[in-house]
Design an enzyme around this catalytic site. Sequence first.
Site, PDB file in Angstrom:
ATOM      1  N   CYS A  87       0.805  -1.224   0.000  1.00 23.66           N
ATOM      2  CA  CYS A  87       0.000   0.000   0.000  1.00 23.66           C
ATOM      3  C   CYS A  87       0.836   1.271   0.000  1.00 23.66           C
ATOM      4  O   CYS A  87       0.321   2.356  -0.264  1.00 23.66           O
ATOM      5  CB  CYS A  87      -0.967  -0.008   1.176  1.00 23.66           C
ATOM      6  SG  CYS A  87      -2.058  -1.451   1.201  1.00 23.66           S
ATOM      7  N   HIS A 141      -3.058   7.019   2.064  1.00 24.71           N
ATOM      8  CA  HIS A 141      -3.527   5.744   1.544  1.00 24.71           C
ATOM      9  C   HIS A 141      -4.949   5.524   2.038  1.00 24.71           C
ATOM     10  O   HIS A 141      -5.242   5.666   3.224  1.00 24.71           O
ATOM     11  CB  HIS A 141      -2.603   4.617   2.007  1.00 24.71           C
ATOM     12  CG  HIS A 141      -3.174   3.253   1.811  1.00 24.71           C
ATOM     13  ND1 HIS A 141      -3.725   2.834   0.614  1.00 24.71           N
ATOM     14  CD2 HIS A 141      -3.310   2.205   2.680  1.00 24.71           C
ATOM     15  CE1 HIS A 141      -4.153   1.592   0.748  1.00 24.71           C
ATOM     16  NE2 HIS A 141      -3.923   1.198   1.987  1.00 24.71           N
ATOM     17  N   ASN A 159     -10.196  -0.233  -0.229  1.00 23.18           N
ATOM     18  CA  ASN A 159      -8.734  -0.198  -0.160  1.00 23.18           C
ATOM     19  C   ASN A 159      -8.181  -0.808  -1.443  1.00 23.18           C
ATOM     20  O   ASN A 159      -8.265  -2.024  -1.643  1.00 23.18           O
ATOM     21  CB  ASN A 159      -8.261  -0.982   1.064  1.00 23.18           C
ATOM     22  CG  ASN A 159      -6.751  -0.967   1.242  1.00 23.18           C
ATOM     23  OD1 ASN A 159      -6.005  -0.661   0.318  1.00 23.18           O
ATOM     24  ND2 ASN A 159      -6.290  -1.332   2.429  1.00 23.18           N
TER      25      ASN A 159
END
Length: 326
Positions: A120, A253, A283
């Site tokens: 990520c 993020h 996500n």
Amino acid sequence: MTRFARIIGTGSYLPPKRVTNDELAAQLAEKGIETSDEWIVSRSGIRARHFAEPDVTCSDLAVRAAERAIEAAGIDRSELDLILVATSTPDFVFPSTACLVQQKLGITNGCAAFDVQAVCSGFVYALATADKFIRSGAYRNVLVIGSEVFSRIIDFSDRTTCVLFGDGAGAVVLQASDEPGILSTALHADGSHANILCVPGNVAAGAIQGSAFLYMDGQAVFKLAVTVLDKVAREALAAAELDASQVDWLIPHQANIRIMQGTTKKLGLSNERLIVTVDEHGNTSAASIPLALDVAVRDGRIQRGQHVMLEGVGGGFTWGAALLRF
């Protein structure tokens, strides 16, 4: 004269298949797994996510985002000197997804192409890498992509993780400039936390050894993320000799709204300066930051000359930040 790397174009792409929390809950209920829209939203802020069709690959998503970024940049794709793809869900073990993107874009100039794997944090890592190549004078135009198909590594029997992730891609074109663009970057890793967010399986002798699905210790990730994101953002600010109050937009993020708002609060910023797409995208790992950036550029929130802080945290454990004057 100081040479900077400046974003001259952004682009993004989401697969057409949008799955709401209610739709996902209904699918999971058929397997005897209980969840609900209220449960998912209260814990993550996620209301929907996009899933790629089985025959659509990471490089396919990357190409669509790249085409839009190149168009926005107003350059010919043959002018690209380097292609970087941040991903944890590549098409193959090798060749790299970046090489596949080069081929699918029809680029035949022999430009360099390679992948960056920091989960990520991957887009921030790739952006920092591109920044250094441009500042050194090695390259003038660099395409940086974050692309993921996390639906391929989700365990749909684990409700604590399967409701969180989605697929998508985002991209930027960086160009050498005399005007400030990326002001500072900061990257870190701590391999002692490798086991709290990982895909523990590996390929050996033609077979998968261990699990091929994502595992996450959510509480451990949350605790670590809030701490390191604040520190790395302040590190990037200090390197650029700026104060948090001078940040116009924060793009972390897009993993969990509570982590994002926690970081915003620690930096002393209002939630009005926080770019949020996790509600609609879920996500998307390395794709989340460039996806959110492109959304905010195209809807007019982010304007030229504004200070934008990008920051990510991911498996490895990795984390990083990039402060830029857009």
